[in-house]
Design an enzyme around this catalytic site. Structure first.
Site, PDB file in Angstrom:
ATOM      1  CD  GLU A   1       7.644  70.865  63.479  1.00  0.00           C
ATOM      2  OE1 GLU A   1       8.364  70.286  64.300  1.00  0.00           O
ATOM      3  OE2 GLU A   1       8.079  71.674  62.626  1.00  0.00           O
TER       4      GLU A   1
ATOM      5  NE  ARG B   1       9.180  82.632  58.218  1.00  0.00           N
ATOM      6  CZ  ARG B   1       8.860  81.429  58.662  1.00  0.00           C
ATOM      7  NH1 ARG B   1       8.949  80.388  57.870  1.00  0.00           N
ATOM      8  NH2 ARG B   1       8.461  81.249  59.894  1.00  0.00           N
TER       9      ARG B   1
ATOM     10  CE  LYS C   1       5.351  76.537  64.559  1.00  0.00           C
ATOM     11  NZ  LYS C   1       4.814  75.292  64.033  1.00  0.00           N
TER      12      LYS C   1
HETATM   13  P1  ATP Z   1       7.953  78.888  62.967  1.00  0.00           P
HETATM   14  O1  ATP Z   1       9.147  79.642  62.560  1.00  0.00           O
HETATM   15  O2  ATP Z   1       6.957  79.733  63.666  1.00  0.00           O
HETATM   16  O3  ATP Z   1       8.264  77.616  63.699  1.00  0.00           O
HETATM   17  P2  ATP Z   1       7.262  77.158  60.850  1.00  0.00           P
HETATM   18  O4  ATP Z   1       7.369  77.423  59.405  1.00  0.00           O
HETATM   19  O5  ATP Z   1       8.225  76.206  61.400  1.00  0.00           O
HETATM   20  O6  ATP Z   1       7.234  78.520  61.607  1.00  0.00           O
HETATM   21  P3  ATP Z   1       4.963  75.529  60.594  1.00  0.00           P
HETATM   22  O7  ATP Z   1       4.063  75.025  61.632  1.00  0.00           O
HETATM   23  O8  ATP Z   1       5.802  74.575  59.857  1.00  0.00           O
HETATM   24  O9  ATP Z   1       5.837  76.659  61.254  1.00  0.00           O
HETATM   25  O10 ATP Z   1       4.140  76.437  59.581  1.00  0.00           O
HETATM   26  C1  ATP Z   1       2.990  76.019  58.912  1.00  0.00           C
HETATM   27  C2  ATP Z   1       2.857  76.839  57.674  1.00  0.00           C
HETATM   28  O11 ATP Z   1       2.829  78.221  57.981  1.00  0.00           O
HETATM   29  C3  ATP Z   1       4.039  76.620  56.753  1.00  0.00           C
HETATM   30  O12 ATP Z   1       3.549  76.424  55.447  1.00  0.00           O
HETATM   31  C4  ATP Z   1       4.823  77.886  56.857  1.00  0.00           C
HETATM   32  O13 ATP Z   1       5.472  78.189  55.660  1.00  0.00           O
HETATM   33  C5  ATP Z   1       3.750  78.921  57.196  1.00  0.00           C
HETATM   34  N1  ATP Z   1       4.331  80.023  57.946  1.00  0.00           N
HETATM   35  C6  ATP Z   1       4.981  79.978  59.124  1.00  0.00           C
HETATM   36  N2  ATP Z   1       5.425  81.190  59.490  1.00  0.00           N
HETATM   37  C7  ATP Z   1       5.034  82.037  58.517  1.00  0.00           C
HETATM   38  C8  ATP Z   1       5.176  83.448  58.294  1.00  0.00           C
HETATM   39  N3  ATP Z   1       5.823  84.226  59.152  1.00  0.00           N
HETATM   40  N4  ATP Z   1       4.635  83.980  57.179  1.00  0.00           N
HETATM   41  C9  ATP Z   1       3.964  83.207  56.305  1.00  0.00           C
HETATM   42  N5  ATP Z   1       3.793  81.890  56.437  1.00  0.00           N
HETATM   43  C10 ATP Z   1       4.318  81.300  57.525  1.00  0.00           C
HETATM   44 MG    MG Z   2       8.112  74.357  59.761  1.00  0.00          MG
END
Ligand code: ATP
Ligand code: MG
Length: 565
Positions: free
Chosen positions: A42, A268, A278
């Site tokens: 995102e 994760r 984020k």
């Molecule tokens: P955040 O908590 O940082 O906002 P998010 O999951 O909302 O993380 P996205 O931009 O949606 O962020 O993430 C893109 C991809 O990265 C998704 O498939 C998500 O599952 C993966 N991802 C995000 N954080 C992690 C993590 N700590 N470990 C493994 N994969 C991750």
């Molecule tokens: Mg997300």
């Protein structure tokens, strides 16, 4: 002769449960041998090391199986600064060493198709327009122990729903007036399936579609359809989406989708003494707790890059932590270990003194100047060597002198003999001290000319080897030393605000460093080993008169024990 070696290097990558599933799919021919993944960030912030895990997994699997991996921006949630984030995300994925070739997509590319599928759900009686307020929808949803209640609008006819939905699209209603919901089961034990919202009204500008849309699809609805439209085979996401998998499948089962990818969840990455979210990182940046998204203390990819992390070290790290279904907390020591291993191989060795004190060699001629050849790497002659000037007055590390040495002190102290790296043995004969402050202002010594090169032919041994720079030739520099960003291993756990646990000493600026003259030609981005002190990367804050170096990592693990692979 070289064959066995190569074989070893090309040995099959480890079989985690996801690769095992893909192996099986390939055996049964489920996807006709196709492997297609995607990385779907995102664009609402900068990528962090957690994302690196997902990138290495998705792009890595595509590479290993001769498949493809798309980069898709999940931009269903319009917000202002997305363009900056989109650019940084592309840069970070490339930097990690992966390519999406010509497969760069945006969920917003599919808005029209998503809309058409929504009309399909409406006409088949699988979706309805609900006029309940957000608050009522929440109240009607029920709890883990109580079933939900059906909305009074649930049984509208498809015709009425279609009319309302089209008017929602046309912008006739204000934000929050109505939503489109899937008609699934208000009594489902899985709350996600209690008629989830598919569309909401938002009169906002979108970074790519402008004012074209007054309704925006929800993530759960968009994600599975985007996967299907792109021909994704394995949709890998983190564990928190496990409960959403039945919805992923429900949507694809109830529309004429081109294919039905398999969603697979993995744990994760959590790293000790930092935050990988984020939303939390944004707070640290916006509230000025750090200098920006690329503050070298942050776990963002641009932050660790500025700190001196290499893509190779991060990929090695992701390899070692592996993929599993169980939540875990990884020790920062493992990350640092991977960096050390990589930089040990590639970094030139040079000398810098962080907190200098003068060392005067009393029996060395005043105007003498020797150039000593220093190899850049002890094990890699191909890296070459440079001449290092040696003179009567040097700088050494203040910490390397002790007025009253304790037992097992192998460095400078009155009467003690030490080796100056690649130069001579010197014996300390005295020191000067500021009578008021008590500060040591100079150390005196004599050298043994017979120990040129730093070796004694009579077999005499010294235990300490010090780094040094010639006082007349050294260049001033600023060095930034980093400690963990938080004082608590899991700062985001518990009732207190995670920012309460920010480490006030996470950055130490050492403005006094003196570096060897060969570093005059160093450029921002270059990484060196400062002998005995660690690995340092020249920072973009450098100016011609004052180079700045960030310590990437110390030479030895100062954290916990390194988790074994
Ligand atoms: P955040 O908590 O940082 O906002 P998010 O999951 O909302 O993380 P996205 O931009 O949606 O962020 O993430 C893109 C991809 O990265 C998704 O498939 C998500 O599952 C993966 N991802 C995000 N954080 C992690 C993590 N700590 N470990 C493994 N994969 C991750
Ligand atoms: Mg997300």
């Amino acid at each position: 002769m070289a064959a066995p070696d190569i074989e070893k290097k090309e040995s099959a990558p480890s079989r985690d449960f996801i690769r095992t599933i893909i192996d099986e799919d390939n055996r049964t021919g489920k996807w006709g041998g196709r492997v297609h993944t995607r990385f779907p960030p995102e664009p609402n912030g900068y990528l962090h090391i957690g994302h690196a895990k997902s990138i290495c997994l998705n792009f890595g699997i595509a590479k290993e199986f001769g498949g493809k991996c798309n980069l898709r921006f999940d931009d269903t949630n319009p917000s202002k600064e997305e363009v900056e984030y989109v650019d940084s995300i592309k840069e970070d994925v490339r930097w990690l060493g992966f390519s999406w070739d010509d497969r760069l997509f945006y969920a917003s590319d599919y808005f029209e198709k998503l809309y058409q599928f929504a009309e399909h759900l409406i006409t088949t009686g699988k979706a309805y327009v609900d006029d309940l307020s957000a608050e009522d929808i929440r109240a009607y949803r029920g709890t883990l122990t109580e079933p939900g209640k059906e909305s009074p609008y649930r049984n509208r006819t498809p015709e009425e729903n279609l009319d309302l939905f089209r008017r929602m699209r046309a912008g006739e209603f204000p934000d929050g007036a109505r939503v489109l919901r899937a008609k699934i089961d208000m009594a489902s034990p899985n709350i996600v399936l209690r008629d989830p919202t598919l569309y909401r009204i938002k009169h906002v500008h979108h970074h790519r579609t402008g004012e074209a849309w007054r309704i925006y699809p929800m993530y759960d609805y968009t994600h599975c359809i985007s996967d299907a439209l792109e021909g994704v085979t394995h949709s890998l996401c983190s564990l928190e989406f496990e409960n959403n998998r039945p919805l992923y499948d429900w949507v694809l089962d109830n529309i004429p989708a081109p294919c039905h990818p398999q969603q697979i969840e993995f744990a994760r990455l959590n790293l000790g003494y930092t935050v990988l979210s984020k939303r939390k990182l944004i707070q640290l940046v916006a509230e000025g707790h750090v200098s920006g998204w690329d503050d070298p203390r942050l776990p963002t990819l641009c932050g660790v890059r500025r700190r001196g992390y290499t893509p190779e070290a991060l990929r090695d790290f992701c390899d070692r932590i592996g993929i599993s279904k169980a939540d875990n907390l990884v020790d920062m020591a493992l990350l640092e270990h991977c960096l050390r291993e990589d930089l040990n191989r590639r970094a030139k060795r040079v000398m810098a003194v962080l907190r200098p004190v003068k060392l005067v060699i009393e029996n060395y001629p005043e105007n003498s100047l020797e150039h000593i050849d220093f190899p850049y790497h002890p094990e890699d002659p191909a890296m070459g060597a440079r001449p290092v000037p040696f003179t009567r007055e040097l700088f050494v590390e203040r910490d390397d002198f002790c007025e009253e040495a304790p037992k097992k002190w192998y460095r400078l102290a009155p009467g003690a003999e030490v080796r100056l790296r690649h130069a001579y043995y010197v014996t300390c004969t005295g020191f000067d001290k500021d009578p008021e402050t008590g500060e040591i202002t100079a150390i005196h010594c004599v050298h043994d000319p017979a120990t040129k090169g730093g070796w004694s032919s009579d077999g005499r041994k010294v235990r300490g080897t010090l780094h040094w720079v010639s006082a007349a030739h050294a260049l001033p520099a600023e060095v930034r030393l980093y400690d963990r960003l938080f004082t608590k291993e899991c700062p985001a756990e518990g009732p207190q605000d995670f920012k309460t646990f920010l480490n006030p000493n996470s950055l130490e600026i050492v403005p006094t460093a003196m570096i060897e003259p060969s570093l005059a030609s160093a450029k921002p981005g270059d990484v060196f080993q400062f002998e005995r002190l660690g690995y340092f990367r020249m920072d973009r804050d450098s100016t011609p008169s004052k180079p700045v170096f960030n310590r990437s990592v110390a030479l030895k693990d100062s954290w916990a024990k390194i988790a074994k692979k």
